[in-house]
Design a protein around this motif. Structure first.
Motif, mmCIF file in Angstrom:
data_model
loop_
_atom_site.group_PDB
_atom_site.id
_atom_site.type_symbol
_atom_site.label_atom_id
_atom_site.label_comp_id
_atom_site.label_asym_id
_atom_site.label_seq_id
_atom_site.Cartn_x
_atom_site.Cartn_y
_atom_site.Cartn_z
ATOM 1 N N LEU A 206 3.042 9.029 -1.111
ATOM 2 C CA LEU A 206 4.122 9.751 -1.778
ATOM 3 C C LEU A 206 3.627 10.440 -3.051
ATOM 4 C CD1 LEU A 206 7.115 10.487 -1.894
ATOM 5 C CD2 LEU A 206 7.505 8.342 -3.142
ATOM 6 N N GLU A 207 2.794 9.755 -3.818
ATOM 7 C CA GLU A 207 2.252 10.350 -5.055
ATOM 8 C C GLU A 207 1.443 11.605 -4.751
ATOM 9 O OE1 GLU A 207 0.038 7.578 -7.376
ATOM 10 O OE2 GLU A 207 1.666 6.100 -7.436
ATOM 11 N N TYR A 208 0.635 11.545 -3.710
ATOM 12 C CA TYR A 208 -0.207 12.694 -3.376
ATOM 13 C C TYR A 208 0.615 13.884 -2.889
ATOM 14 C CZ TYR A 208 -4.850 10.588 -3.830
ATOM 15 O OH TYR A 208 -6.005 10.032 -4.326
ATOM 16 N N ILE A 209 1.580 13.640 -2.005
ATOM 17 C CA ILE A 209 2.272 14.785 -1.415
ATOM 18 C C ILE A 209 3.365 15.338 -2.331
ATOM 19 C CG2 ILE A 209 1.753 14.016 0.923
ATOM 20 C CD1 ILE A 209 4.658 13.257 1.270
ATOM 21 N N ARG A 210 3.715 14.588 -3.383
ATOM 22 C CA ARG A 210 4.736 15.065 -4.314
ATOM 23 C C ARG A 210 4.141 15.588 -5.629
ATOM 24 N NH1 ARG A 210 9.278 17.091 -2.486
ATOM 25 N NH2 ARG A 210 10.165 15.800 -0.845
ATOM 26 N N ASN A 211 2.817 15.691 -5.713
ATOM 27 C CA ASN A 211 2.259 16.262 -6.941
ATOM 28 C C ASN A 211 2.486 17.773 -6.961
ATOM 29 O OD1 ASN A 211 0.073 17.663 -5.667
ATOM 30 N ND2 ASN A 211 -1.177 15.819 -5.682
ATOM 31 N N GLU A 212 2.129 18.407 -8.041
ATOM 32 C CA GLU A 212 2.474 19.818 -8.241
ATOM 33 C C GLU A 212 1.439 20.792 -7.673
ATOM 34 O OE1 GLU A 212 5.386 20.893 -9.459
ATOM 35 O OE2 GLU A 212 5.967 18.775 -9.496
ATOM 36 N N GLN A 213 0.454 20.284 -6.954
ATOM 37 C CA GLN A 213 -0.592 21.145 -6.396
ATOM 38 C C GLN A 213 -0.075 21.937 -5.183
ATOM 39 O OE1 GLN A 213 -3.577 21.444 -7.759
ATOM 40 N NE2 GLN A 213 -3.163 19.907 -9.328
ATOM 41 N N GLU A 225 -10.022 11.619 -0.518
ATOM 42 C CA GLU A 225 -9.852 10.242 -0.986
ATOM 43 C C GLU A 225 -10.051 9.244 0.157
ATOM 44 O OE1 GLU A 225 -9.401 7.082 -3.514
ATOM 45 O OE2 GLU A 225 -9.725 9.207 -3.987
ATOM 46 N N ALA A 226 -9.587 9.590 1.359
ATOM 47 C CA ALA A 226 -9.819 8.725 2.519
ATOM 48 C C ALA A 226 -11.314 8.565 2.780
ATOM 49 C CB ALA A 226 -9.121 9.291 3.754
ATOM 50 N N ASN A 227 -12.066 9.639 2.597
ATOM 51 C CA ASN A 227 -13.524 9.558 2.751
ATOM 52 C C ASN A 227 -14.161 8.749 1.628
ATOM 53 O OD1 ASN A 227 -14.192 10.906 5.179
ATOM 54 N ND2 ASN A 227 -13.778 12.890 4.226
ATOM 55 N N THR A 228 -13.646 8.903 0.422
ATOM 56 C CA THR A 228 -14.158 8.120 -0.710
ATOM 57 C C THR A 228 -13.953 6.623 -0.467
ATOM 58 O OG1 THR A 228 -13.741 9.909 -2.274
ATOM 59 C CG2 THR A 228 -13.903 7.696 -3.193
ATOM 60 N N ARG A 229 -12.867 6.285 0.205
ATOM 61 C CA ARG A 229 -12.554 4.877 0.482
ATOM 62 C C ARG A 229 -13.252 4.351 1.725
ATOM 63 N NH1 ARG A 229 -6.081 4.342 -1.187
ATOM 64 N NH2 ARG A 229 -6.297 5.431 -3.192
ATOM 65 N N GLY A 230 -14.174 5.110 2.266
ATOM 66 C CA GLY A 230 -14.972 4.624 3.390
ATOM 67 C C GLY A 230 -15.121 5.631 4.508
ATOM 68 N N GLY A 231 -14.043 6.324 4.844
ATOM 69 C CA GLY A 231 -14.093 7.359 5.881
ATOM 70 C C GLY A 231 -14.628 6.879 7.210
ATOM 71 N N GLU A 232 -14.248 5.639 7.598
ATOM 72 C CA GLU A 232 -14.796 5.077 8.840
ATOM 73 C C GLU A 232 -14.266 5.751 10.096
ATOM 74 O OE1 GLU A 232 -14.876 1.806 5.715
ATOM 75 O OE2 GLU A 232 -13.369 3.220 6.451
ATOM 76 N N ASP A 233 -13.166 6.455 9.983
ATOM 77 C CA ASP A 233 -12.541 7.069 11.157
ATOM 78 C C ASP A 233 -12.341 8.558 10.891
ATOM 79 O OD1 ASP A 233 -11.337 7.312 13.627
ATOM 80 O OD2 ASP A 233 -9.671 5.962 13.202
ATOM 81 N N ASN A 234 -12.065 9.315 11.967
ATOM 82 C CA ASN A 234 -11.647 10.697 11.811
ATOM 83 C C ASN A 234 -10.308 10.728 11.066
ATOM 84 O OD1 ASN A 234 -12.459 11.038 15.307
ATOM 85 N ND2 ASN A 234 -13.865 11.253 13.595
#
Length: 251
Positions: A206-213, A225-234
């Motif tokens: 929710l924080e990511y999709i509701r930011n002002e970017q 960020e998913a890749n930073t946290r390991g990115g084990e999957d597509n």
């Protein structure tokens, strides 16, 4: 409507079995799709790509959908068609034996959205009340949670977390779960594969999709960020935002 899709191989897998996209018919209604393939060799790629190819082609032939009954019937029938197409292809090609895929699809009109899914790729809706998951995973761990045998916290680390109870193309006549809900200006629909949801809590999404970017930036930030946290999957994400413009994303 503003929409964006992105898929990424991740940091560990040697190829990407996810596929998806954002597709618009002549009346500017949107079909967003994500499919997460599975199977030996490159069979997962074939299954997921067959979903996108079949459904996007069928979508180009549609005209304005006015009623939920029409979108529900179209989504149910089109997913059933591609299910049987994948099953038939695997039956005729030994190297694709047992291949299948998840699918999550949403049709976005001005007054409502219709969601169809099979497997554990998810649909969320973000509105003034927060973020809500509107699909139920067709997975073993979700069934254990629903029956009270394990907690949601336990499910996160369960050794059989990736076991699906239902997948597209693994048998004939597999039917999707279909539902229609209303939506309003500034609401967002998020579709994603488990390469994303395995790395984030709902509050973080929710924080990511509701930011002002810009929408494209939000999607890329989530993938990074998913890749930073390991990115084990597509990792695959599609977001549709109810506003007055259309920004088609990359596939």
């Amino acid at each position: 409507m503003n929409a964006y899709f992105l898929t990424d191989q991740g940091k560990v897998r040697n190829h990407n079995e996810d596929a998806g996209g954002i597709f618009t018919n002549d009346d500017k209604q949107i079909l967003a799709l994500i499919a997460d393939g599975m199977g030996g060799h490159n069979a997962g790629d074939i299954a997921s790509e067959m979903v996108i190819a079949h459904m996007s082609k069928a979508w180009q032939k549609t005209s304005y959908f006015q009623y939920p009954e029409d979108t529900e019937n179209w989504l149910s029938q089109t997913i059933l068609e591609v299910n049987n197409k994948i099953f038939s292809y695997a039956d005729k090609h030994e190297e694709c034996n047992g291949m299948g895929t998840t699918v999550v699809a949403v049709i976005c009109s001005n007054d409502f959205i219709t969601i169809g899914h099979i497997g554990d790729s998810r649909c969320y809706v973000s509105n003034t009340q927060g973020l809500k998951q509107v699909t139920e995973d067709h997975s073993l761990v979700n069934e254990l949670v629903r029956s009270g045998q394990i907690s949601k916290a336990d499910a996160e680390y369960h050794p059989r977390k990736n076991v699906l109870l239902k997948a597209l193309g693994t048998e004939l006549n597999v039917k999707a779960d279909i539902k229609t809900i209303g939506w309003d200006k500034e609401d967002m629909v998020l579709l994603c594969s488990d390469g994303l949801t395995n790395k984030f809590q709902d509050e973080e999404l929710l924080e990511y999709i509701r930011n002002e970017q810009p929408l494209s930036t939000k999607v890329k930030q989530l993938v990074d960020e998913a890749n930073t946290r390991g990115g084990e999957d597509n990792i695959s994400i599609a977001i549709v935002e109810y506003d007055d413009t259309l920004e088609e994303g990359e596939s």
